[in-house]
Scaffold this motif. Structure first.
Motif, PDB file in Angstrom:
ATOM      1  N   ASP A  45       0.821  -1.212   0.000  1.00 27.05           N
ATOM      2  CA  ASP A  45       0.000   0.000   0.000  1.00 27.05           C
ATOM      3  C   ASP A  45       0.855   1.261   0.000  1.00 27.05           C
ATOM      4  N   ASP A  46       1.963   1.241   0.749  1.00 28.20           N
ATOM      5  CA  ASP A  46       2.810   2.434   0.834  1.00 28.20           C
ATOM      6  C   ASP A  46       3.675   2.639  -0.404  1.00 28.20           C
ATOM      7  N   MET A  47       3.480   1.820  -1.434  1.00 24.58           N
ATOM      8  CA  MET A  47       4.196   1.969  -2.698  1.00 24.58           C
ATOM      9  C   MET A  47       3.301   2.545  -3.786  1.00 24.58           C
ATOM     10  N   THR A  48       2.101   2.956  -3.406  1.00 24.67           N
ATOM     11  CA  THR A  48       1.161   3.494  -4.390  1.00 24.67           C
ATOM     12  C   THR A  48       1.136   5.023  -4.316  1.00 24.67           C
ATOM     13  N   ASN A  49       0.716   5.613  -5.426  1.00 21.86           N
ATOM     14  CA  ASN A  49       0.630   7.075  -5.495  1.00 21.86           C
ATOM     15  C   ASN A  49      -0.783   7.556  -5.156  1.00 21.86           C
ATOM     16  N   GLY A  50      -1.055   8.810  -5.436  1.00 20.18           N
ATOM     17  CA  GLY A  50      -2.361   9.397  -5.116  1.00 20.18           C
ATOM     18  C   GLY A  50      -3.523   8.811  -5.886  1.00 20.18           C
ATOM     19  N   PHE A  51      -3.251   8.040  -6.925  1.00 19.27           N
ATOM     20  CA  PHE A  51      -4.297   7.369  -7.694  1.00 19.27           C
ATOM     21  C   PHE A  51      -4.449   5.913  -7.279  1.00 19.27           C
ATOM     22  N   ARG A  52      -3.694   5.511  -6.221  1.00 21.97           N
ATOM     23  CA  ARG A  52      -3.714   4.146  -5.676  1.00 21.97           C
ATOM     24  C   ARG A  52      -3.156   3.129  -6.672  1.00 21.97           C
ATOM     25  N   ILE A  53      -2.267   3.593  -7.572  1.00 25.89           N
ATOM     26  CA  ILE A  53      -1.546   2.684  -8.461  1.00 25.89           C
ATOM     27  C   ILE A  53      -0.074   2.729  -8.077  1.00 25.89           C
ATOM     28  N   THR A  54       0.664   1.705  -8.463  1.00 18.79           N
ATOM     29  CA  THR A  54       2.076   1.622  -8.103  1.00 18.79           C
ATOM     30  C   THR A  54       2.820   2.858  -8.598  1.00 18.79           C
ATOM     31  N   LEU A  88       3.784   0.709 -19.408  1.00 21.10           N
ATOM     32  CA  LEU A  88       2.819   0.099 -20.304  1.00 21.10           C
ATOM     33  C   LEU A  88       1.499  -0.257 -19.636  1.00 21.10           C
ATOM     34  N   LYS A  89       1.533  -0.508 -18.338  1.00 17.68           N
ATOM     35  CA  LYS A  89       0.327  -0.935 -17.621  1.00 17.68           C
ATOM     36  C   LYS A  89       0.485  -0.567 -16.158  1.00 17.68           C
ATOM     37  N   SER A  90      -0.580  -0.082 -15.548  1.00 21.43           N
ATOM     38  CA  SER A  90      -0.510   0.233 -14.120  1.00 21.43           C
ATOM     39  C   SER A  90      -0.813  -1.023 -13.302  1.00 21.43           C
TER      40      SER A  90
END
Length: 139
Positions: A45-54, A88-90
């Motif tokens: 979880d702490d590796m995701t950004n403000g959009f909740r993607i990696t 290429l993919k989130s």
């Protein structure tokens, strides 16, 4: 992935034993051969950004770690001279990413390496190209 060495206990690889950043991110070295490396990382979880993607920077870091292992294949310290990545993919928390680095060419002090990052289904997440330069320093 059982019994695979982690960055903290990879046999014979002092570089990875001292790599606190990769260890903190939970990276696991799956393969470490001259010119080839495979490294995996489970996205937290702490590796995701403000959009909740990696976070893209962490995908880059995973690819860069595989690149570093692949290009440090002798007694000379080899570092990045530059690198580029195409996303290429989130992905999201809970997924496992795997980076496979392969030497394309090495001549004199420079090298060129391609790194493919895939998710747990084998779907392409990113493509990274790293350019290396060997120093006069010994490992």
């Amino acid at each position: 992935m059982t019994d695979a060495p982690t960055t903290a206990d990879a046999p014979g690889r002092a570089m990875m034993q001292r790599d606190l950043a990769s260890a903190a991110l939970g990276m696991v070295v799956e393969r470490d051969d001259p010119g080839i490396a495979v490294v995996s990382m489970r996205v937290r979880d702490d590796m995701t950004n403000g959009f909740r993607i990696t976070h893209g920077g962490l995908v880059f870091t995973l690819a860069d770690t595989a690149f570093a292992i692949a290009c440090n294949e002798d007694d000379n310290v080899t570092v990045a001279a530059g690198a580029d990545i195409t996303f290429l993919k989130s992905t999201v928390a809970g997924q496992t990413l795997t980076a496979t680095a392969v030497r394309r060419t090495r001549s004199g002090r420079t090298g060129l390496y391609d790194v493919s990052v895939v998710d747990e289904h084998g779907d392409a997440v990113a493509e990274f190209r790293g350019r290396s330069i060997s120093t006069n320093r010994s490992i």
